[in-house]
Design a protein around this motif. Structure first.
Motif, PDB file in Angstrom:
ATOM      1  N   ALA A 114       0.830  -1.205   0.000  1.00  0.00           N
ATOM      2  CA  ALA A 114       0.000   0.000   0.000  1.00  0.00           C
ATOM      3  C   ALA A 114       0.864   1.255   0.000  1.00  0.00           C
ATOM      4  O   ALA A 114       0.581   2.227  -0.718  1.00  0.00           O
ATOM      5  N   LEU A 115       1.940   1.249   0.792  1.00  0.00           N
ATOM      6  CA  LEU A 115       2.844   2.408   0.823  1.00  0.00           C
ATOM      7  C   LEU A 115       3.511   2.606  -0.530  1.00  0.00           C
ATOM      8  O   LEU A 115       3.675   3.737  -0.990  1.00  0.00           O
ATOM      9  N   LEU A 116       3.898   1.520  -1.160  1.00  0.00           N
ATOM     10  CA  LEU A 116       4.562   1.619  -2.461  1.00  0.00           C
ATOM     11  C   LEU A 116       3.611   2.169  -3.514  1.00  0.00           C
ATOM     12  O   LEU A 116       3.999   2.971  -4.360  1.00  0.00           O
ATOM     13  N   ARG A 117       2.339   1.752  -3.460  1.00  0.00           N
ATOM     14  CA  ARG A 117       1.365   2.277  -4.420  1.00  0.00           C
ATOM     15  C   ARG A 117       1.187   3.776  -4.249  1.00  0.00           C
ATOM     16  O   ARG A 117       1.145   4.527  -5.216  1.00  0.00           O
ATOM     17  N   ARG A 118       1.110   4.222  -2.994  1.00  0.00           N
ATOM     18  CA  ARG A 118       0.936   5.661  -2.750  1.00  0.00           C
ATOM     19  C   ARG A 118       2.162   6.435  -3.201  1.00  0.00           C
ATOM     20  O   ARG A 118       2.051   7.522  -3.750  1.00  0.00           O
ATOM     21  N   ALA A 119       3.352   5.858  -2.958  1.00  0.00           N
ATOM     22  CA  ALA A 119       4.585   6.546  -3.344  1.00  0.00           C
ATOM     23  C   ALA A 119       4.703   6.666  -4.848  1.00  0.00           C
ATOM     24  O   ALA A 119       5.344   7.580  -5.364  1.00  0.00           O
ATOM     25  N   GLY A 120       4.087   5.725  -5.590  1.00  0.00           N
ATOM     26  CA  GLY A 120       4.190   5.737  -7.045  1.00  0.00           C
ATOM     27  C   GLY A 120       3.157   6.591  -7.737  1.00  0.00           C
ATOM     28  O   GLY A 120       3.151   6.683  -8.962  1.00  0.00           O
ATOM     29  N   GLU A 121       2.271   7.228  -6.956  1.00  0.00           N
ATOM     30  CA  GLU A 121       1.265   8.078  -7.570  1.00  0.00           C
ATOM     31  C   GLU A 121       1.912   9.339  -8.143  1.00  0.00           C
ATOM     32  O   GLU A 121       2.929   9.824  -7.632  1.00  0.00           O
ATOM     33  N   PRO A 122       1.340   9.924  -9.202  1.00  0.00           N
ATOM     34  CA  PRO A 122       1.901  11.137  -9.786  1.00  0.00           C
ATOM     35  C   PRO A 122       1.967  12.270  -8.764  1.00  0.00           C
ATOM     36  O   PRO A 122       1.099  12.389  -7.892  1.00  0.00           O
ATOM     37  N   ALA A 123       3.018  13.065  -8.861  1.00  0.00           N
ATOM     38  CA  ALA A 123       3.168  14.192  -7.933  1.00  0.00           C
ATOM     39  C   ALA A 123       2.009  15.165  -8.088  1.00  0.00           C
ATOM     40  O   ALA A 123       1.675  15.565  -9.204  1.00  0.00           O
ATOM     41  N   PRO A 124       1.324  15.520  -6.995  1.00  0.00           N
ATOM     42  CA  PRO A 124       0.186  16.418  -7.083  1.00  0.00           C
ATOM     43  C   PRO A 124       0.615  17.845  -7.373  1.00  0.00           C
ATOM     44  O   PRO A 124       1.754  18.240  -7.122  1.00  0.00           O
ATOM     45  N   THR A 125      -0.306  18.623  -7.899  1.00  0.00           N
ATOM     46  CA  THR A 125      -0.019  20.018  -8.196  1.00  0.00           C
ATOM     47  C   THR A 125      -0.158  20.856  -6.939  1.00  0.00           C
ATOM     48  O   THR A 125      -0.745  20.439  -5.937  1.00  0.00           O
ATOM     49  N   VAL A 126       0.382  22.057  -7.000  1.00  0.00           N
ATOM     50  CA  VAL A 126       0.293  22.991  -5.881  1.00  0.00           C
ATOM     51  C   VAL A 126      -1.167  23.416  -5.706  1.00  0.00           C
ATOM     52  O   VAL A 126      -1.855  23.769  -6.662  1.00  0.00           O
ATOM     53  N   LEU A 127      -1.647  23.366  -4.465  1.00  0.00           N
ATOM     54  CA  LEU A 127      -3.015  23.773  -4.154  1.00  0.00           C
ATOM     55  C   LEU A 127      -3.022  25.247  -3.777  1.00  0.00           C
ATOM     56  O   LEU A 127      -2.120  25.720  -3.076  1.00  0.00           O
ATOM     57  N   ARG A 128      -4.057  25.980  -4.221  1.00  0.00           N
ATOM     58  CA  ARG A 128      -4.148  27.416  -3.953  1.00  0.00           C
ATOM     59  C   ARG A 128      -5.550  27.783  -3.505  1.00  0.00           C
ATOM     60  O   ARG A 128      -6.529  27.382  -4.121  1.00  0.00           O
ATOM     61  N   VAL A 129      -5.620  28.558  -2.444  1.00  0.00           N
ATOM     62  CA  VAL A 129      -6.869  29.176  -2.003  1.00  0.00           C
ATOM     63  C   VAL A 129      -6.524  30.614  -1.636  1.00  0.00           C
ATOM     64  O   VAL A 129      -5.870  30.864  -0.625  1.00  0.00           O
ATOM     65  N   GLY A 130      -6.926  31.540  -2.507  1.00  0.00           N
ATOM     66  CA  GLY A 130      -6.488  32.922  -2.311  1.00  0.00           C
ATOM     67  C   GLY A 130      -4.982  32.993  -2.436  1.00  0.00           C
ATOM     68  O   GLY A 130      -4.403  32.468  -3.389  1.00  0.00           O
ATOM     69  N   ASP A 131      -4.332  33.618  -1.453  1.00  0.00           N
ATOM     70  CA  ASP A 131      -2.864  33.696  -1.489  1.00  0.00           C
ATOM     71  C   ASP A 131      -2.215  32.606  -0.638  1.00  0.00           C
ATOM     72  O   ASP A 131      -1.014  32.638  -0.371  1.00  0.00           O
ATOM     73  N   LEU A 132      -3.016  31.625  -0.215  1.00  0.00           N
ATOM     74  CA  LEU A 132      -2.500  30.480   0.535  1.00  0.00           C
ATOM     75  C   LEU A 132      -2.160  29.367  -0.444  1.00  0.00           C
ATOM     76  O   LEU A 132      -2.994  28.965  -1.256  1.00  0.00           O
ATOM     77  N   THR A 133      -0.918  28.868  -0.397  1.00  0.00           N
ATOM     78  CA  THR A 133      -0.505  27.785  -1.289  1.00  0.00           C
ATOM     79  C   THR A 133       0.054  26.628  -0.473  1.00  0.00           C
ATOM     80  O   THR A 133       0.677  26.824   0.578  1.00  0.00           O
ATOM     81  N   LEU A 134      -0.188  25.427  -0.972  1.00  0.00           N
ATOM     82  CA  LEU A 134       0.310  24.207  -0.340  1.00  0.00           C
ATOM     83  C   LEU A 134       0.908  23.332  -1.436  1.00  0.00           C
ATOM     84  O   LEU A 134       0.229  23.001  -2.401  1.00  0.00           O
ATOM     85  N   ASP A 135       2.180  22.996  -1.278  1.00  0.00           N
ATOM     86  CA  ASP A 135       2.876  22.166  -2.265  1.00  0.00           C
ATOM     87  C   ASP A 135       3.076  20.768  -1.680  1.00  0.00           C
ATOM     88  O   ASP A 135       3.932  20.573  -0.814  1.00  0.00           O
ATOM     89  N   PRO A 136       2.279  19.777  -2.122  1.00  0.00           N
ATOM     90  CA  PRO A 136       2.396  18.422  -1.561  1.00  0.00           C
ATOM     91  C   PRO A 136       3.744  17.773  -1.812  1.00  0.00           C
ATOM     92  O   PRO A 136       4.179  16.925  -1.035  1.00  0.00           O
ATOM     93  N   SER A 137       4.422  18.146  -2.889  1.00  0.00           N
ATOM     94  CA  SER A 137       5.695  17.494  -3.221  1.00  0.00           C
ATOM     95  C   SER A 137       6.833  17.946  -2.325  1.00  0.00           C
ATOM     96  O   SER A 137       7.763  17.188  -2.061  1.00  0.00           O
ATOM     97  N   THR A 138       6.767  19.188  -1.851  1.00  0.00           N
ATOM     98  CA  THR A 138       7.828  19.695  -0.974  1.00  0.00           C
ATOM     99  C   THR A 138       7.376  19.863   0.470  1.00  0.00           C
ATOM    100  O   THR A 138       8.182  20.182   1.341  1.00  0.00           O
ATOM    101  N   HIS A 139       6.072  19.658   0.725  1.00  0.00           N
ATOM    102  CA  HIS A 139       5.484  19.833   2.055  1.00  0.00           C
ATOM    103  C   HIS A 139       5.736  21.246   2.581  1.00  0.00           C
ATOM    104  O   HIS A 139       6.105  21.426   3.748  1.00  0.00           O
ATOM    105  N   ARG A 140       5.500  22.217   1.709  1.00  0.00           N
ATOM    106  CA  ARG A 140       5.655  23.614   2.121  1.00  0.00           C
ATOM    107  C   ARG A 140       4.351  24.373   1.937  1.00  0.00           C
ATOM    108  O   ARG A 140       3.633  24.154   0.962  1.00  0.00           O
ATOM    109  N   VAL A 141       4.081  25.260   2.881  1.00  0.00           N
ATOM    110  CA  VAL A 141       2.871  26.086   2.851  1.00  0.00           C
ATOM    111  C   VAL A 141       3.280  27.542   2.934  1.00  0.00           C
ATOM    112  O   VAL A 141       4.156  27.909   3.726  1.00  0.00           O
ATOM    113  N   HIS A 142       2.661  28.379   2.105  1.00  0.00           N
ATOM    114  CA  HIS A 142       2.937  29.813   2.118  1.00  0.00           C
ATOM    115  C   HIS A 142       1.642  30.608   2.146  1.00  0.00           C
ATOM    116  O   HIS A 142       0.647  30.208   1.541  1.00  0.00           O
ATOM    117  N   ARG A 143       1.656  31.705   2.864  1.00  0.00           N
ATOM    118  CA  ARG A 143       0.626  32.721   2.748  1.00  0.00           C
ATOM    119  C   ARG A 143       1.316  33.916   2.103  1.00  0.00           C
ATOM    120  O   ARG A 143       2.136  34.578   2.713  1.00  0.00           O
TER     121      ARG A 143
END
Length: 229
Positions: A114-143
């Motif tokens: 199960a872990l290997l399947r999740r690790a092999g999923e395509p890298a998600p895109t950066v999520l944005r809500v207003g000026d709040l961004t979340l990058d799943p690939s780098t685990h970084r959040v910015h306002r």
């Protein structure tokens, strides 16, 4: 699958190694925390199986070092302790799953797949809500231009809310997505983490982006400006 097994109980480590090798996996073994950390930092493994109680450096500290260095290899924690707080500590530090000793080898294999399947999923895109961004690939959040440090659990709750922007999500929805599937504690723990998030992503910036719908759940939306007090 190339695995790193960090386990100080040598008979158990050899038993697991042989079992996984029989299934065609390449297994590197370390028997103490320091050598385990050195091996894990190479980032050359598909999955890391990490015991918590280790000589030299605990599994908790290894995990903390890995995530702090930006190594996001999936980690399955092994623990002889059977308590939800130990499990919660592991998840808060960035673990992906856990098994309590003694465990079934069949279950271990299933968890690793199960872990290997999740690790092999395509890298998600950066999520944005207003000026709040979340990058799943780098685990970084910015306002805006400001980076906001979050714990792995806070990050997971925020990611779930942002993935469902404009929709109402229940506490149970969040628990199923962010907490371990076997979690059977209080659902109100979600309220605690939403409170943590508000104090980090909203309060310092005078915004309100997480709405509470009493008796229903939460909704992420374009942030409203908080009037000056």
């Amino acid at each position: 699958m190339r695995l790193l097994l960090v386990e100080d109980e040598k008979p158990l480590a050899e038993l697991v190694r042989r079992g996984l090798a029989t299934e065609g996996h390449e297994v590197e073994v370390a028997h103490d925390g320091n050598s385990g950390l050195d091996a894990a930092l190479t980032g050359s493994h598909d999955v890391i199986v990490l015991d918590i109680m280790l000589p030299g450096l605990s599994g908790y500290r290894i995990l903390e070092h890995l995530r702090g260095q930006g190594v996001w290899t999936p980690v399955l924690m092994l623990t002889a302790k059977d308590g939800e707080y130990d499990e919660a500590d592991a998840f808060d530090l960035g673990a992906d799953d856990y098994l309590t000793k003694p465990f079934s080898f069949v279950v271990l294999q299933a968890r690793l797949r199960a872990l290997l399947r999740r690790a092999g999923e395509p890298a998600p895109t950066v999520l944005r809500v207003g000026d709040l961004t979340l990058d799943p690939s780098t685990h970084r959040v910015h306002r805006g231009e400001t980076e906001i440090p979050l714990t792995p659990r806070e990050f997971g709750v925020l990611e779930h809310l942002m993935l469902h922007t404009g929709q109402v999500v229940t506490k149970t929805d969040i628990l199923r997505s962010v907490w371990d599937a076997h979690y059977d504690g209080e659902v109100n723990v979600v309220e605690v983490y939403v409170g943590y998030l508000r104090r980090k992503i909203d309060t310092p910036f005078g915004t309100r982006s997480i709405e509470t719908l009493r008796g229903v759940g939460y909704r992420m939306s374009e942030p409203a400006t908080t009037p000056p007090s």
